[in-house]
Write a protein that holds these residues in place. Structure first.
Motif, PDB file in Angstrom:
ATOM      1  N   PHE A  27      33.879  29.395  48.745  1.00 56.42           N
ATOM      2  CA  PHE A  27      33.191  30.180  47.807  1.00 56.42           C
ATOM      3  C   PHE A  27      33.590  29.737  46.733  1.00 56.42           C
ATOM      4  O   PHE A  27      35.088  29.730  46.469  1.00 56.42           O
ATOM      5  N   LEU A  28      32.851  30.554  45.271  1.00 59.54           N
ATOM      6  CA  LEU A  28      33.505  30.520  43.722  1.00 59.54           C
ATOM      7  C   LEU A  28      34.230  31.520  44.382  1.00 59.54           C
ATOM      8  O   LEU A  28      34.058  32.226  43.943  1.00 59.54           O
ATOM      9  N   PHE A  29      35.665  31.391  44.378  1.00 63.22           N
ATOM     10  CA  PHE A  29      37.131  32.144  44.144  1.00 63.22           C
ATOM     11  C   PHE A  29      37.049  33.359  42.957  1.00 63.22           C
ATOM     12  O   PHE A  29      36.609  34.300  43.250  1.00 63.22           O
ATOM     13  N   ASN A  30      36.553  32.542  42.249  1.00 64.04           N
ATOM     14  CA  ASN A  30      36.460  32.795  40.833  1.00 64.04           C
ATOM     15  C   ASN A  30      35.408  34.530  40.045  1.00 64.04           C
ATOM     16  O   ASN A  30      35.974  35.389  39.827  1.00 64.04           O
ATOM     17  N   ASP A  31      34.521  34.372  40.668  1.00 68.27           N
ATOM     18  CA  ASP A  31      33.556  34.842  40.380  1.00 68.27           C
ATOM     19  C   ASP A  31      33.455  36.217  41.725  1.00 68.27           C
ATOM     20  O   ASP A  31      32.516  36.410  41.588  1.00 68.27           O
ATOM     21  N   TYR A  32      34.344  36.182  42.362  1.00 68.63           N
ATOM     22  CA  TYR A  32      34.064  37.262  43.439  1.00 68.63           C
ATOM     23  C   TYR A  32      35.348  38.958  43.301  1.00 68.63           C
ATOM     24  O   TYR A  32      36.289  38.198  43.376  1.00 68.63           O
ATOM     25  N   ASP A  90      49.198  53.878  58.528  1.00 68.57           N
ATOM     26  CA  ASP A  90      49.184  52.424  58.017  1.00 68.57           C
ATOM     27  C   ASP A  90      48.522  52.048  59.300  1.00 68.57           C
ATOM     28  O   ASP A  90      48.429  50.687  58.820  1.00 68.57           O
ATOM     29  N   THR A  91      48.819  52.040  60.853  1.00 71.69           N
ATOM     30  CA  THR A  91      48.566  51.167  61.734  1.00 71.69           C
ATOM     31  C   THR A  91      47.594  51.203  61.844  1.00 71.69           C
ATOM     32  O   THR A  91      46.775  51.616  61.904  1.00 71.69           O
ATOM     33  N   ALA A  92      46.912  49.680  61.601  1.00 71.77           N
ATOM     34  CA  ALA A  92      45.313  49.546  61.753  1.00 71.77           C
ATOM     35  C   ALA A  92      45.207  47.251  61.563  1.00 71.77           C
ATOM     36  O   ALA A  92      45.843  47.368  61.552  1.00 71.77           O
ATOM     37  N   VAL A  93      44.202  47.147  62.292  1.00 66.35           N
ATOM     38  CA  VAL A  93      43.480  45.675  61.886  1.00 66.35           C
ATOM     39  C   VAL A  93      42.990  45.909  60.538  1.00 66.35           C
ATOM     40  O   VAL A  93      42.435  46.706  60.049  1.00 66.35           O
ATOM     41  N   TYR A  94      44.116  45.175  59.061  1.00 71.02           N
ATOM     42  CA  TYR A  94      43.867  44.852  58.058  1.00 71.02           C
ATOM     43  C   TYR A  94      42.942  43.390  58.278  1.00 71.02           C
ATOM     44  O   TYR A  94      43.025  42.342  58.247  1.00 71.02           O
ATOM     45  N   TYR A  95      41.358  43.863  57.030  1.00 70.36           N
ATOM     46  CA  TYR A  95      40.591  43.176  56.594  1.00 70.36           C
ATOM     47  C   TYR A  95      40.833  42.589  55.746  1.00 70.36           C
ATOM     48  O   TYR A  95      40.514  43.321  54.316  1.00 70.36           O
ATOM     49  N   CYS A  96      41.241  41.237  54.913  1.00 73.32           N
ATOM     50  CA  CYS A  96      39.982  40.734  53.939  1.00 73.32           C
ATOM     51  C   CYS A  96      38.997  40.555  53.845  1.00 73.32           C
ATOM     52  O   CYS A  96      37.569  40.669  54.599  1.00 73.32           O
ATOM     53  N   ALA A  97      37.563  41.249  52.672  1.00 75.16           N
ATOM     54  CA  ALA A  97      36.502  40.883  52.823  1.00 75.16           C
ATOM     55  C   ALA A  97      35.938  40.284  50.749  1.00 75.16           C
ATOM     56  O   ALA A  97      37.285  40.743  50.116  1.00 75.16           O
ATOM     57  N   ALA A  98      34.867  39.820  50.325  1.00 75.99           N
ATOM     58  CA  ALA A  98      34.664  39.388  49.374  1.00 75.99           C
ATOM     59  C   ALA A  98      33.425  39.664  48.932  1.00 75.99           C
ATOM     60  O   ALA A  98      32.941  39.585  49.906  1.00 75.99           O
ATOM     61  N   ASP A  99      33.316  40.199  47.297  1.00 76.40           N
ATOM     62  CA  ASP A  99      31.859  39.607  47.208  1.00 76.40           C
ATOM     63  C   ASP A  99      31.670  40.118  46.631  1.00 76.40           C
ATOM     64  O   ASP A  99      32.734  40.100  44.912  1.00 76.40           O
TER      65      ASP A  99
END
Length: 126
Positions: A27-32, A90-99
């Protein structure tokens, strides 16, 4: 195909540091807007930080302000989360997200975000 791939998680002692990376494609990274969420066992997924598009203005949850820093490399379609002074909670699963246009008013709402990575485990020992 949209892909968000997280890396950099691991086991660290309290007070230590980790840097997470989120590499994007399809996807167009710069637009998210790109954000980081985390989910600890038995808890709801919570927004940690996100970074805007052109001006790069960041948002941080109160729990990580002053300890975490988000940055983005638009040339390489990558977002980083530098995590310092880590604590056991801070222990957790860390997720990356985009919108393209998530609502970030009183926090980051998971349902507002279109694309998600698979997550990377961060464990902070006491």
């Amino acid at each position: 195909e949209v892909q968000l791939v997280e890396s950099g998680g691991g086991l660290v002692q309290a007070g230590g540091s980790l840097r997470l990376s989120c590499s994007a494609s399809g996807f167009l990274f710069n637009d998210y807007v790109i954000g980081w969420f985390r989910q600890a066992p038995g808890k709801e997924r919570e927004g940690v930080s996100c970074i805007g598009i052109r001006d790069g203005s960041p948002y941080y949850a109160d729990s990580v302000k002053g300890r975490f820093t988000i940055s983005r490399d638009n040339a390489n379609d990558t977002v980083y989360l530098q995590m310092n002074s880590l604590r056991p909670d801070d222990t957790a699963v860390y997720y990356c997200a985009a919108d393209a246009a998530p609502a970030v008013v009183d926090g980051m709402i998971p349902s507002d975000w279109a694309y998600w990575g698979q997550g990377t485990q961060v464990t902070v020992s006491s």
